[in-house]
Motif scaffolding. Structure first.
Motif, PDB file in Angstrom:
ATOM      1  N   VAL A  26       0.839  -1.200   0.000  1.00 54.45           N
ATOM      2  CA  VAL A  26       0.000   0.000   0.000  1.00 54.45           C
ATOM      3  C   VAL A  26       0.878   1.256   0.000  1.00 54.45           C
ATOM      4  N   GLY A  27       1.935   1.238   0.812  1.00 55.43           N
ATOM      5  CA  GLY A  27       2.857   2.376   0.858  1.00 55.43           C
ATOM      6  C   GLY A  27       3.528   2.626  -0.482  1.00 55.43           C
ATOM      7  N   THR A  28       3.902   1.553  -1.163  1.00 58.80           N
ATOM      8  CA  THR A  28       4.538   1.679  -2.478  1.00 58.80           C
ATOM      9  C   THR A  28       3.601   2.330  -3.489  1.00 58.80           C
ATOM     10  N   LEU A  33       2.075   7.639  -6.592  1.00 63.29           N
ATOM     11  CA  LEU A  33       1.106   8.621  -7.080  1.00 63.29           C
ATOM     12  C   LEU A  33       1.804   9.940  -7.405  1.00 63.29           C
ATOM     13  N   PRO A  34       1.382  10.620  -8.465  1.00 60.46           N
ATOM     14  CA  PRO A  34       1.994  11.916  -8.826  1.00 60.46           C
ATOM     15  C   PRO A  34       1.948  12.935  -7.691  1.00 60.46           C
ATOM     16  N   THR A  42      11.201  12.609 -10.348  1.00 61.29           N
ATOM     17  CA  THR A  42      10.547  11.364 -10.742  1.00 61.29           C
ATOM     18  C   THR A  42      10.934  10.268  -9.761  1.00 61.29           C
ATOM     19  N   LEU A  43      10.124   9.216  -9.723  1.00 55.40           N
ATOM     20  CA  LEU A  43      10.404   8.090  -8.827  1.00 55.40           C
ATOM     21  C   LEU A  43       9.968   6.803  -9.502  1.00 55.40           C
ATOM     22  N   SER A  44      10.916   5.892  -9.724  1.00 51.52           N
ATOM     23  CA  SER A  44      10.585   4.611 -10.343  1.00 51.52           C
ATOM     24  C   SER A  44       9.839   3.729  -9.342  1.00 51.52           C
ATOM     25  N   PHE A  45       9.143   2.721  -9.871  1.00 54.65           N
ATOM     26  CA  PHE A  45       8.406   1.803  -9.002  1.00 54.65           C
ATOM     27  C   PHE A  45       9.356   1.090  -8.034  1.00 54.65           C
ATOM     28  N   LEU A  49       9.232   1.139  -4.018  1.00 56.40           N
ATOM     29  CA  LEU A  49       9.170  -0.080  -3.216  1.00 56.40           C
ATOM     30  C   LEU A  49      10.280  -0.095  -2.172  1.00 56.40           C
ATOM     31  N   PHE A  50      11.480   0.286  -2.579  1.00 57.34           N
ATOM     32  CA  PHE A  50      12.611   0.336  -1.644  1.00 57.34           C
ATOM     33  C   PHE A  50      12.327   1.325  -0.520  1.00 57.34           C
ATOM     34  N   THR A  51      11.840   2.511  -0.878  1.00 54.29           N
ATOM     35  CA  THR A  51      11.578   3.554   0.120  1.00 54.29           C
ATOM     36  C   THR A  51      10.463   3.148   1.068  1.00 54.29           C
TER      37      THR A  51
END
Length: 443
Positions: A26-28, A33-34, A42-45, A49-51
């Protein structure tokens, strides 16, 4: 007939693993979301997920700068993940259930018992209430103290927001920050003391906090609290002394500081090793001897039922007591005039070896895939497993494969090796027979 799912038929350990995975998922999605990303970034998937895993596991390792990459909404998502990961998602769901008047079932109490590392379900709901209350009070106090300090250098609204974010982050031992690091505060006595207290309160665990608050009335501490407080105090003191000695003449780290600032920074880093990852020194500038010593401290970690990770202080205490017992030729393992059962000793050994296996395996894999110095890789993997968040500079350079390994490490480190092992095994079966005792020569 109601269909049975993992929640209704799985073991408490499996429910915890599933619930934590759901929290990360859910956090990922929210971080992708923009609205969560700051303008111009920008942030890759995979980085999301890592963050999310790092925040939910209250580790603090980052692959992007938190303060500039995420919008206020994204930072709020991180803050909620840190809070849920710190006190436990089961604690939060139980609190919500209690608020709406829902009765907590026996099965839910079993999961809560596992989540908080308790030996029984007796008084578990009462403990949940204490966990929520203590967290809110400590975080509120930390928010006010930090905000008052930062009002000297920023507007009141911004100071309050920074105070809230960092009070929650530091108390939950997550290591996330939105000001680009705490190096400018290396000699700031006020900030260091407030942070040290927040880290310590978060690392000793809610059971110990409850004992300390009730001490004026009961005039006694449980064996668990005695072990956690004494061994945590020794580890922090020894760590501060060793860091102070090793870095005293290191011009790249503490060489330019006064003696008082060297002592303060050494105490701060040592306290953070309990699982915080909040640092006022550049980890990459520390001597290799200091970094290796920190690896050992990070592997030990915080205490059970706390916001920290590692094999836990109590595991280290039992292993130390068992070693002393063997050296003295005694039969029973004793701590504070109490005999430790053989089952607890076996569990401590299991936790330590499973932890060692995980860290060593990940270190070997990343040493091969990332082509980095061995100590740097060992430092990073131990930090991830111990959910500490200290970085020797490797995390930001990881390949996609390397990030995946670190995600799994943080996941296992937050839940604990013993919980992971029990979640993976099939239903325990009692042996119907015993083999004859054998003799093996040791030493």
């Amino acid at each position: 007939m109601r269909k049975r799912t993992l929640i209704t038929r799985g073991s408490p350990q499996q429910v915890l693993v599933f619930g934590f995975a759901l929290l990360v998922a859910v956090g990922t999605l929210l971080l992708c979301l923009p609205i969560s990303i700051a303008e111009g970034h920008t942030l890759s998937f995979h980085n999301a997920l890592f963050t999310a895993t790092s925040a939910a596991s209250v580790t603090g390792l980052v692959v992007v700068d938190t303060g500039t990459t995420f919008s206020y909404f994204g930072q709020a998502v991180l803050l909620l993940l840190i809070q849920a990961g710190g006190i436990g998602f089961m604690t939060l769901t139980t609190m919500i259930a209690l608020m709406i008047g829902k009765k907590i079932s026996f099965r839910e109490r079993l999961v809560l018992k596992e989540s908080l590392n308790q030996n029984s379900t007796e008084g578990i709901v009462r403990l949940i209430r204490k966990v929520i209350l203590y967290s809110l009070v400590i975080e509120a106090a930390g928010t006010v103290l930090l905000a008052l300090h930062w009002m000297e250098e920023m507007p009141p609204g911004k100071a309050l927001y920074h105070g809230l974010f960092h009070a929650v982050s530091i108390f939950n031992n997550s290591g996330f920050d939105i000001i680009g690091g705490f190096a400018p505060y290396v000699g700031d006595f006020y900030f260091n003391v407030v942070s040290i207290v927040l880290i310590f309160l978060g690392s000793v665990g809610f059971i110990v906090l409850s004992d300390l608050i009730d001490y004026p009335k009961n005039r006694k501490l449980s064996l668990h609290s005695k072990v956690v407080l004494s061994f945590s105090g020794v580890l922090i003191a020894v760590g501060a002394v060793i860091i102070f000695i090793f870095e005293f003449t290191n011009a790249a780290s503490t060489g330019a500081l006064t003696v008082a600032e060297k002592l303060l920074s050494s105490l701060f880093q040592s306290t953070s090793l309990r699982s915080s990852g909040t640092s006022t020194l550049d980890i990459q500038s520390l001597r290799q001897a200091t970094q290796f010593f920190m690896v050992i401290m990070m592997f030990i970690g915080a205490s059970p039922g706390s916001t920290g990770g590692g094999i836990k202080v109590t595991t280290f205490a039992i292993m130390t007591a068992a070693f002393v017992t063997m050296v003295r030729g005694k039969q029973d393992v004793d701590l504070f005039r109490s005999r430790i059962s053989k089952d607890l000793v076996y569990k401590a050994i299991t936790v330590m070896f499973v932890g060692l296996f995980i860290v060593v395996s990940a270190t070997i894999i990343l040493s091969f895939s990332e082509n980095q110095p061995f100590l740097t890789v060992l430092y990073e993997t131990t930090s991830a497993f111990g959910t500490v968040g200290f970085s020797a500079g490797l995390t930001s350079q990881l390949t996609v494969f390397g990030k995946t390994v670190m995600i799994l490490l943080m996941f296992a480190g937050r839940l604990g090796p013993f919980t992971i092992a029990l979640a993976l095994q099939s239903k325990a079966k009692k042996d119907l027979y015993r083999y004859p005792e054998g003799k093996i020569i040791l030493g």
